[in-house]
Design an enzyme around this catalytic site. Structure first.
Site, short mmCIF file in Angstrom:
data_model
loop_
_atom_site.label_atom_id
_atom_site.label_comp_id
_atom_site.label_asym_id
_atom_site.label_seq_id
_atom_site.Cartn_x
_atom_site.Cartn_y
_atom_site.Cartn_z
N SER A 141 0.82 -1.21 0.00
CA SER A 141 0.00 0.00 0.00
C SER A 141 0.85 1.26 0.00
O SER A 141 0.33 2.36 -0.20
CB SER A 141 -0.91 0.02 1.24
OG SER A 141 -0.12 0.01 2.43
N ASN A 214 -4.18 6.29 -1.03
CA ASN A 214 -3.40 6.68 0.14
C ASN A 214 -2.72 8.03 -0.03
O ASN A 214 -2.49 8.75 0.95
CB ASN A 214 -2.37 5.60 0.46
CG ASN A 214 -3.00 4.41 1.16
OD1 ASN A 214 -4.06 4.52 1.75
ND2 ASN A 214 -2.35 3.27 1.08
#
Length: 310
Positions: A141, A214
């Site tokens: 991520s 993100n």
């Protein structure tokens, strides 16, 4: 324009049928979720972990998750519910031997600890055992896909992409398909086709820090923490303001606790230290409040305590 061409190419029959056998390395919640979803959509899946206990927990997790799905699909038919769960699980094999598990895979998805050296070592150990056409993917991520693939040879790097699933995988629709610097267009198209084939929605992006979600989400959460540090408002009132004023389903502190405060700290510290284009950026400067909570073991929902108690 690139995304459109990739999606158009991914709709061809040859690409759609390219990935049938999937190896998922990492028996945690993310790996288990990826394995469950792939198996639900008729893929043959091998879930790999060096720890048999972790694999046993993974199977129990998948069984419980599938039982919830089955109850919704076949509310008044216990026999159909059981058949659904058993059918999906019949397509999931468990293995503690990575080299064997990946030997016939069309796609290998890594979902292990968020540490670039560990990931690099894993892929280096797998490459000698995968088919020459196998696509390699990381579920990272926050780490650079190109950096993870860097130690591999050029031919392997051309088959390397990011497939960033979101937690919980069975419920979350989005998968970010991350195009590494050297990934071949056909490989990206196959990755997009796989994501669509398992009922998810792909979003293709370049290999930049945080990808899409993100990169937008972390500044939002960090700014909320800084409002709290400056005593502008309480965590509860900030959450209420964003839910009722901006229409967000969760407030930033609820979201922080759900993501995990240690995870957030790891990402922002890394970005602030050396991420291209983000190094030294005040948006990601260390937060005293976040550091204190992590040091005390208040990591969010997973530990029972974070900004809130659970």
């Amino acid at each position: 324009m690139i995304y459109t061409s990739v999606r158009a190419f991914s709709s061809t029959r040859s690409v759609q049928s390219a990935i049938r056998r999937v190896a998922v390395v990492g028996g945690g919640q993310m790996g288990s979720g990826i394995a469950q979803v792939a198996a639900t959509f008729k893929h043959s899946v091998t879930l790999v972990d060096v720890n048999q206990e972790a694999l046993d927990k993974s199977r129990a997790y998948m069984q419980k998750s599938l039982a919830r799905v089955a109850k919704k699909k076949f509310a008044d038919d216990a026999t159909a519910q059981k058949h659904f769960v058993d059918d999906v699980l019949s397509r999931v094999s468990l293995s503690t031997t990575p080299s064997t598990a990946v030997s016939d895979a069309d796609l290998v998805v890594e979902a292990i600890v968020e540490n670039i050296k560990v990931k690099q070592e894993l892929f280096a150990s797998l490459v000698p055992h995968v088919p020459s056409t196998c696509i390699l993917a990381s579920n990272t991520s926050s780490l650079s896909i190109s950096n993870i693939a860097e130690p591999l040879d050029a031919q392997v790097r051309s088959r390397f992409v990011g497939l960033h699933f979101f937690n919980p995988v069975p419920q979350m629709k989005l998968v970010e398909v991350v195009r590494s610097k050297e990934a071949h267009e056909n490989v990206v198209a196959k990755a997009v086709a796989f994501v669509e084939a398992i009922g998810k929605a792909p979003a293709v992006c370049k290999d930049t820090p945080g990808f899409i979600v993100n990169r937008l989400l972390l500044p939002y959460m960090m700014e909320a923490i800084r409002l709290l540090e400056r005593d502008v408002a309480s965590a509860r009132d900030i959450d209420t303001a964003m839910k009722l004023g901006a229409g967000y389903p969760m407030g930033p502190f609820e979201l922080c606790d759900y993501v995990g405060l240690d995870t957030i700290k790891y990402i922002v510290d890394g970005w602030h230290k050396d991420a291209p284009g983000l190094k030294g950026n005040d948006l990601f400067a260390p937060s005293t409040k976040l550091n204190d909570l992590v040091a005390k073991g208040r990591l969010g929902v997973k530990s029972g305590h974070g900004f809130y108690d659970y």
